[in-house]
Write an enzyme that holds these catalytic residues in place. Structure first.
Site, PDB file in Angstrom:
ATOM      1  N   LYS A  87      29.965 -22.676   2.132  1.00 19.58           N
ATOM      2  CA  LYS A  87      30.869 -23.113   1.069  1.00 19.58           C
ATOM      3  C   LYS A  87      31.938 -24.078   1.586  1.00 19.58           C
ATOM      4  O   LYS A  87      32.568 -24.781   0.813  1.00 19.58           O
ATOM      5  CB  LYS A  87      31.517 -21.916   0.367  1.00 19.58           C
ATOM      6  CG  LYS A  87      32.481 -21.093   1.205  1.00 19.58           C
ATOM      7  CD  LYS A  87      32.998 -19.908   0.410  1.00 19.58           C
ATOM      8  CE  LYS A  87      33.864 -18.979   1.227  1.00 19.58           C
ATOM      9  NZ  LYS A  87      35.147 -19.544   1.652  1.00 19.58           N
ATOM     10  N   ASP A  88      32.143 -24.116   2.923  1.00 18.16           N
ATOM     11  CA  ASP A  88      33.134 -25.033   3.508  1.00 18.16           C
ATOM     12  C   ASP A  88      32.563 -26.417   3.787  1.00 18.16           C
ATOM     13  O   ASP A  88      33.301 -27.328   4.170  1.00 18.16           O
ATOM     14  CB  ASP A  88      33.665 -24.472   4.837  1.00 18.16           C
ATOM     15  CG  ASP A  88      34.468 -23.192   4.659  1.00 18.16           C
ATOM     16  OD1 ASP A  88      35.009 -22.984   3.564  1.00 18.16           O
ATOM     17  OD2 ASP A  88      34.542 -22.399   5.624  1.00 18.16           O
ATOM     18  N   ARG A 108      39.836 -22.776  -7.080  1.00 15.92           N
ATOM     19  CA  ARG A 108      38.835 -22.140  -7.938  1.00 15.92           C
ATOM     20  C   ARG A 108      39.258 -20.716  -8.286  1.00 15.92           C
ATOM     21  O   ARG A 108      39.222 -20.295  -9.456  1.00 15.92           O
ATOM     22  CB  ARG A 108      37.472 -22.123  -7.215  1.00 15.92           C
ATOM     23  CG  ARG A 108      36.379 -21.346  -7.939  1.00 15.92           C
ATOM     24  CD  ARG A 108      35.149 -21.193  -7.056  1.00 15.92           C
ATOM     25  NE  ARG A 108      35.443 -20.488  -5.817  1.00 15.92           N
ATOM     26  CZ  ARG A 108      35.518 -19.162  -5.711  1.00 15.92           C
ATOM     27  NH1 ARG A 108      35.293 -18.390  -6.755  1.00 15.92           N
ATOM     28  NH2 ARG A 108      35.786 -18.598  -4.558  1.00 15.92           N
ATOM     29  N   ARG A 109      39.659 -19.958  -7.269  1.00 14.94           N
ATOM     30  CA  ARG A 109      40.078 -18.571  -7.521  1.00 14.94           C
ATOM     31  C   ARG A 109      41.344 -18.527  -8.358  1.00 14.94           C
ATOM     32  O   ARG A 109      41.465 -17.723  -9.285  1.00 14.94           O
ATOM     33  CB  ARG A 109      40.292 -17.840  -6.187  1.00 14.94           C
ATOM     34  CG  ARG A 109      38.994 -17.576  -5.439  1.00 14.94           C
ATOM     35  CD  ARG A 109      39.254 -17.044  -4.035  1.00 14.94           C
ATOM     36  NE  ARG A 109      37.988 -16.745  -3.358  1.00 14.94           N
ATOM     37  CZ  ARG A 109      37.813 -16.809  -2.045  1.00 14.94           C
ATOM     38  NH1 ARG A 109      38.816 -17.165  -1.261  1.00 14.94           N
ATOM     39  NH2 ARG A 109      36.642 -16.520  -1.513  1.00 14.94           N
ATOM     40  N   LYS A 110      42.292 -19.394  -8.021  1.00 15.51           N
ATOM     41  CA  LYS A 110      43.564 -19.426  -8.750  1.00 15.51           C
ATOM     42  C   LYS A 110      43.323 -19.724 -10.234  1.00 15.51           C
ATOM     43  O   LYS A 110      43.865 -19.043 -11.110  1.00 15.51           O
ATOM     44  CB  LYS A 110      44.487 -20.481  -8.137  1.00 15.51           C
ATOM     45  CG  LYS A 110      45.832 -20.597  -8.831  1.00 15.51           C
ATOM     46  CD  LYS A 110      46.731 -21.625  -8.155  1.00 15.51           C
ATOM     47  CE  LYS A 110      48.080 -21.694  -8.860  1.00 15.51           C
ATOM     48  NZ  LYS A 110      48.996 -22.656  -8.207  1.00 15.51           N
ATOM     49  N   ARG A 114      33.896 -22.915  15.076  1.00 15.43           N
ATOM     50  CA  ARG A 114      35.342 -22.706  15.080  1.00 15.43           C
ATOM     51  C   ARG A 114      35.629 -21.456  15.903  1.00 15.43           C
ATOM     52  O   ARG A 114      34.735 -20.653  16.149  1.00 15.43           O
ATOM     53  CB  ARG A 114      35.846 -22.532  13.646  1.00 15.43           C
ATOM     54  CG  ARG A 114      35.764 -23.803  12.822  1.00 15.43           C
ATOM     55  CD  ARG A 114      35.791 -23.501  11.327  1.00 15.43           C
ATOM     56  NE  ARG A 114      37.017 -22.836  10.928  1.00 15.43           N
ATOM     57  CZ  ARG A 114      37.182 -22.230   9.752  1.00 15.43           C
ATOM     58  NH1 ARG A 114      36.188 -22.203   8.883  1.00 15.43           N
ATOM     59  NH2 ARG A 114      38.320 -21.653   9.440  1.00 15.43           N
ATOM     60  N   ARG A 160      45.132 -14.065   6.890  1.00 11.02           N
ATOM     61  CA  ARG A 160      45.411 -13.816   5.471  1.00 11.02           C
ATOM     62  C   ARG A 160      45.611 -12.331   5.184  1.00 11.02           C
ATOM     63  O   ARG A 160      46.463 -11.951   4.388  1.00 11.02           O
ATOM     64  CB  ARG A 160      44.283 -14.399   4.610  1.00 11.02           C
ATOM     65  CG  ARG A 160      44.364 -15.919   4.490  1.00 11.02           C
ATOM     66  CD  ARG A 160      43.282 -16.486   3.594  1.00 11.02           C
ATOM     67  NE  ARG A 160      42.011 -16.600   4.286  1.00 11.02           N
ATOM     68  CZ  ARG A 160      40.828 -16.415   3.730  1.00 11.02           C
ATOM     69  NH1 ARG A 160      40.743 -16.071   2.449  1.00 11.02           N
ATOM     70  NH2 ARG A 160      39.729 -16.543   4.422  1.00 11.02           N
ATOM     71  N   ARG A 181      46.906 -19.261   3.172  1.00 12.56           N
ATOM     72  CA  ARG A 181      46.059 -20.033   4.068  1.00 12.56           C
ATOM     73  C   ARG A 181      45.839 -19.291   5.375  1.00 12.56           C
ATOM     74  O   ARG A 181      46.537 -18.361   5.699  1.00 12.56           O
ATOM     75  CB  ARG A 181      46.712 -21.389   4.353  1.00 12.56           C
ATOM     76  CG  ARG A 181      46.758 -22.319   3.151  1.00 12.56           C
ATOM     77  CD  ARG A 181      45.427 -22.960   2.864  1.00 12.56           C
ATOM     78  NE  ARG A 181      44.774 -23.365   4.109  1.00 12.56           N
ATOM     79  CZ  ARG A 181      45.125 -24.386   4.869  1.00 12.56           C
ATOM     80  NH1 ARG A 181      46.141 -25.143   4.508  1.00 12.56           N
ATOM     81  NH2 ARG A 181      44.468 -24.661   5.972  1.00 12.56           N
ATOM     82  N   GLY A 182      44.851 -19.765   6.133  1.00 10.18           N
ATOM     83  CA  GLY A 182      44.563 -19.181   7.437  1.00 10.18           C
ATOM     84  C   GLY A 182      43.206 -18.513   7.453  1.00 10.18           C
ATOM     85  O   GLY A 182      42.548 -18.371   6.424  1.00 10.18           O
ATOM     86  N   ASN A 183      42.769 -18.100   8.635  1.00  6.73           N
ATOM     87  CA  ASN A 183      41.497 -17.371   8.704  1.00  6.73           C
ATOM     88  C   ASN A 183      41.666 -15.988   8.090  1.00  6.73           C
ATOM     89  O   ASN A 183      42.778 -15.589   7.732  1.00  6.73           O
ATOM     90  CB  ASN A 183      40.983 -17.317  10.163  1.00  6.73           C
ATOM     91  CG  ASN A 183      41.924 -16.563  11.089  1.00  6.73           C
ATOM     92  OD1 ASN A 183      42.406 -15.487  10.761  1.00  6.73           O
ATOM     93  ND2 ASN A 183      42.182 -17.128  12.260  1.00  6.73           N
ATOM     94  N   VAL A 184      40.582 -15.246   7.943  1.00 10.31           N
ATOM     95  CA  VAL A 184      40.666 -13.982   7.192  1.00 10.31           C
ATOM     96  C   VAL A 184      41.636 -12.998   7.836  1.00 10.31           C
ATOM     97  O   VAL A 184      42.361 -12.287   7.137  1.00 10.31           O
ATOM     98  CB  VAL A 184      39.278 -13.330   6.989  1.00 10.31           C
ATOM     99  CG1 VAL A 184      38.474 -14.104   5.980  1.00 10.31           C
ATOM    100  CG2 VAL A 184      38.514 -13.172   8.281  1.00 10.31           C
ATOM    101  N   SER A 204      42.632 -20.881  -2.695  1.00  5.02           N
ATOM    102  CA  SER A 204      41.523 -21.554  -3.375  1.00  5.02           C
ATOM    103  C   SER A 204      41.911 -21.919  -4.805  1.00  5.02           C
ATOM    104  O   SER A 204      42.315 -21.057  -5.596  1.00  5.02           O
ATOM    105  CB  SER A 204      40.300 -20.622  -3.392  1.00  5.02           C
ATOM    106  OG  SER A 204      39.419 -20.947  -4.437  1.00  5.02           O
ATOM    107  N   SER A 242      37.705 -18.879  15.152  1.00  2.16           N
ATOM    108  CA  SER A 242      38.175 -17.673  14.451  1.00  2.16           C
ATOM    109  C   SER A 242      37.162 -16.542  14.652  1.00  2.16           C
ATOM    110  O   SER A 242      36.010 -16.780  15.015  1.00  2.16           O
ATOM    111  CB  SER A 242      38.340 -17.951  12.956  1.00  2.16           C
ATOM    112  OG  SER A 242      37.067 -18.097  12.336  1.00  2.16           O
ATOM    113  N   CYS A 294      35.324 -30.261  -1.999  1.00  2.79           N
ATOM    114  CA  CYS A 294      35.367 -28.824  -1.688  1.00  2.79           C
ATOM    115  C   CYS A 294      36.580 -28.146  -2.290  1.00  2.79           C
ATOM    116  O   CYS A 294      36.819 -26.984  -2.048  1.00  2.79           O
ATOM    117  CB  CYS A 294      35.370 -28.629  -0.166  1.00  2.79           C
ATOM    118  SG  CYS A 294      33.757 -28.895   0.576  1.00  2.79           S
TER     119      CYS A 294
END
Length: 307
Positions: free
Chosen positions: A81-82, A127-129, A11, A151, A145-148, A125, A13, A236
């Site tokens: 993880k993706d 999971r995090r939420k 990718r 964000r 959302r978005g790349n780091v 995420s 990013s 995922c």
């Protein structure tokens, strides 16, 4: 002399390119020729919808899968993880690099008083939420959302109290600020902190090159976590966390499954011998399913329309 040039798909990013260059440098040290080819993924382009609404597993990896299958690139480098737990036919896992920090962190604005009252944090995420709402039921969690880089900018631009990131991603590109809190109570995504390189199954030259980059302990621990995820059939996106850690001759495992609102939780903590791990993740997942997790997974599939 090694003649073939290995084309590395990634990718575009900053973090993805950092990962691709890391693999490139390791291959160069071994005498291989490489070229980096960057492509934009659907997950990077569509930023106005939560991932689970897009209805695609492996949204960040699909574009690179297609490029590999078409013969445009030889390998692809991913945040593990993706990556869906089932790879496309013809593509195989060729190397897991030594794992970095597995923690999630809260990046905040210097004031943590909101942790004891009401607050708003951001994460894309589930999971995090779910884990955040389980611990802080009075808080709000906004979608992010978005790349780091995107964000981090959104966190600055909004009046949120903080946002959750994978520590490894921020550390890799020197974006981790001073104002962060380690969330050592949060179970990470399966394979969080690990980088994986995939290759074409019939490309013996490239597979042999990548095998030299493989870190066995990281490969085994992520294998267990991803087997746990696959057995739960979470794709995922479902709120599933898993962490396997080698301690001496043992592997200690923690796994969790949450409802979307964080109110329902099924968890397991178990250990196995380092040399008997092949079905360990599956066994841990089955235990959760048999103890109430199956009805929750059925409910999650209906809520998320995950097939």
């Amino acid at each position: 002399m090694i003649e073939k040039k290995i084309r590395i798909g990634t990718r575009d990013s900053e973090l993805a390119l950092w990962q691709a260059h890391t693999v490139q440098n390791k291959l160069h040290e071994l005498g291989y020729k490489t070229e980096i080819i960057a492509v934009k993924s659907t997950g990077d382009i569509i930023l106005d919808k939560p991932l689970y609404e897009l209805g695609i597993t492996g949204i960040f990896t699909k574009t690179l899968d297609i490029a590999m299958l078409k013969g445009d690139v030889d390998i692809a480098v991913h945040s593990m993880k993706d990556v869906p737990t089932t790879l496309p036919i013809g593509i195989v896992q060729a190397a897991v690099l030594e794992r970095a920090n597995t923690l999630d962190i809260l990046v905040h604005k210097g004031n943590l008083d909101f942790l004891n009252s009401e607050g708003t944090i951001a994460s894309g995420s589930l999971r995090r939420k779910a884990q955040w709402l389980h611990k802080y039921p009075t808080h709000q969690v906004e979608d992010l959302r978005g790349n780091v880089n995107t964000r981090m900018q959104k966190l600055k631009d909004n009046n949120w109290n903080g946002a959750i990131f994978a520590a490894a991603g921020l550390e890799r590109i020197n974006l981790k600020p001073d104002t962060f809190l380690n969330l050592d109570w949060m179970i990470p995504a399966p394979a969080q902190g690990a980088m994986v390189v995939v290759a074409m199954e019939n490309d013996e030259f490239t597979k042999e090159a990548l095998a030299k980059l493989n870190h066995k302990e990281s490969e085994i621990c992520t294998f267990i976590e991803r087997q746990f995820l696959r057995t739960l059939e979470g794709g995922c996106t479902a709120p599933i966390g898993a962490l396997a850690v080698k301690k001496g001759k043992q592997i200690e495992f923690q796994g969790v499954l949450f409802s979307l609102d964080g109110k329902e939780k099924y968890s397991i903590e178990k250990s196995c011998n380092f040399d008997s791990y092949l079905n360990f993740g599956q066994e841990c997942a089955k235990e959760i399913l048999e103890n109430g997790g199956k009805s929750l997974m059925d409910k999650l599939r209906a809520e998320l329309k995950v097939k």
